[in-house]
Scaffold this active site. Structure first.
Site, PDB file in Angstrom:
ATOM      1  N   THR A 141     -60.648  68.259 -35.091  1.00 28.40           N
ATOM      2  CA  THR A 141     -61.166  68.049 -36.434  1.00 28.40           C
ATOM      3  C   THR A 141     -62.365  68.937 -36.739  1.00 28.40           C
ATOM      4  O   THR A 141     -63.105  69.324 -35.832  1.00 28.40           O
ATOM      5  CB  THR A 141     -61.557  66.569 -36.620  1.00 28.40           C
ATOM      6  OG1 THR A 141     -62.121  66.382 -37.938  1.00 28.40           O
ATOM      7  CG2 THR A 141     -62.573  66.121 -35.577  1.00 28.40           C
TER       8      THR A 141
ATOM      9  N   LYS B 272     -62.426  76.127 -38.222  1.00 25.14           N
ATOM     10  CA  LYS B 272     -61.235  76.577 -38.944  1.00 25.14           C
ATOM     11  C   LYS B 272     -61.683  77.370 -40.184  1.00 25.14           C
ATOM     12  O   LYS B 272     -62.652  76.958 -40.827  1.00 25.14           O
ATOM     13  CB  LYS B 272     -60.399  75.367 -39.382  1.00 25.14           C
ATOM     14  CG  LYS B 272     -59.961  74.481 -38.214  1.00 25.14           C
ATOM     15  CD  LYS B 272     -59.336  73.179 -38.731  1.00 25.14           C
ATOM     16  CE  LYS B 272     -59.043  72.214 -37.591  1.00 25.14           C
ATOM     17  NZ  LYS B 272     -58.509  70.927 -38.071  1.00 25.14           N
TER      18      LYS B 272
ATOM     19  N   ASP C 248     -58.752  64.361 -41.002  1.00 25.28           N
ATOM     20  CA  ASP C 248     -58.805  64.039 -42.436  1.00 25.28           C
ATOM     21  C   ASP C 248     -57.594  64.607 -43.164  1.00 25.28           C
ATOM     22  O   ASP C 248     -57.324  65.810 -43.093  1.00 25.28           O
ATOM     23  CB  ASP C 248     -60.085  64.601 -43.055  1.00 25.28           C
ATOM     24  CG  ASP C 248     -61.326  63.897 -42.554  1.00 25.28           C
ATOM     25  OD1 ASP C 248     -61.353  62.658 -42.595  1.00 25.28           O
ATOM     26  OD2 ASP C 248     -62.267  64.571 -42.113  1.00 25.28           O
TER      27      ASP C 248
ATOM     28  N   ASP D  20     -55.029  67.429 -36.659  1.00 20.69           N
ATOM     29  CA  ASP D  20     -56.185  67.374 -37.526  1.00 20.69           C
ATOM     30  C   ASP D  20     -56.428  65.901 -37.870  1.00 20.69           C
ATOM     31  O   ASP D  20     -55.547  65.057 -37.659  1.00 20.69           O
ATOM     32  CB  ASP D  20     -55.921  68.191 -38.789  1.00 20.69           C
ATOM     33  CG  ASP D  20     -57.031  68.075 -39.807  1.00 20.69           C
ATOM     34  OD1 ASP D  20     -58.204  68.306 -39.449  1.00 20.69           O
ATOM     35  OD2 ASP D  20     -56.720  67.723 -40.961  1.00 20.69           O
TER      36      ASP D  20
END
Length: 222
Positions: A111, A143, A20, A18
């Site tokens: 991401t 997600k 962030d 991922d």
């Protein structure tokens, strides 16, 4: 003391990161932009902000069901604002060295951010662009759906169940679980403990990786 394997007896075909909160922190930037947006739409900022992390912007907005609000148009406006606000984005400690130690064909960034924003934030953090990136626009469902991790593994030519996912959010961990991938939680940006049975590391400062014929192994230095 010797290094401790984080996943004893396990080697991985590839790593999926991922972005962030996992390899860089853009929380201050994102929350500044989202706070202004929430205020304009009459939302309780303190309650709303925890819901934005790890999820695609358009899905966060659509989930609110605000009358007269076009989620796609609003998401585009938020992305443009976030692209302008990158002055205090920094890498997670040790991330640059850890990524540099990986074989280029064995890792990817996965991401929930749009590609342009992801590239902007990675550059602002001083990290190299990844050899492969799966971004928000690359999948139909973001997600916590597993689509992004399944696609990342497919593009690397491996099975998701043979990958290790590096994540920081509940939505991302749910996606990793749904993809049947192993997961490691990066907690550097967490202000409260995350309820999860996955192994946890604050950052990458004590992590090392070894590439063997069996795959990638992760160790924690004492």
């Amino acid at each position: 003391m010797t290094e401790r394997p984080l996943f004893p007896g396990r080697a991985f075909a590839a790593f999926l990161f991922d972005m962030d909160g996992t390899i860089l922190t853009s929380i201050a930037s994102a929350e500044r932009v989202w706070s202004l947006w929430a205020e304009r739409h009459g939302l309780d900022v303190a309650t709303f902000l925890p819901t934005i992390h790890g999820v695609r912007t358009v899905e966060t907005i659509a989930r609110l069901g605000l009358p007269g609000v076009d989620p796609v148009a609003e998401a585009d406006a938020i992305m443009r604002a976030e692209m302008e606000d990158v002055s205090d984005i920094t890498p997670i400690a040790g991330a640059a060295a850890f990524l540099a130690a990986l074989p280029r064909e064995r890792w990817a960034i996965v991401t929930s951010a749009p590609r342009l924003l992801a590239e902007r934030r990675i550059a602002a953090a001083g990290l190299p662009l990844p050899p492969l990136m799966i971004a928000a626009e690359d999948v139909e469902f973001g997600k916590p759906a597993p689509d992004c991790f399944l696609l990342g593994a497919q593009k690397l030519g491996v099975a998701a169940r043979d990958c290790l996912v590096f994540e920081d959010s509940p939505a991302g961990l749910a996606a990793a679980d749904a993809a049947e991938a192993a997961a490691l939680v990066v907690t550097a940006t967490h202000s409260h403990p995350l309820a999860s049975g996955h192994p946890k590391q604050r950052d990458y400062e004590r992590l090392t990786v070894r590439a063997t014929a069996e795959g990638l192994e992760v160790f924690e230095r004492p």
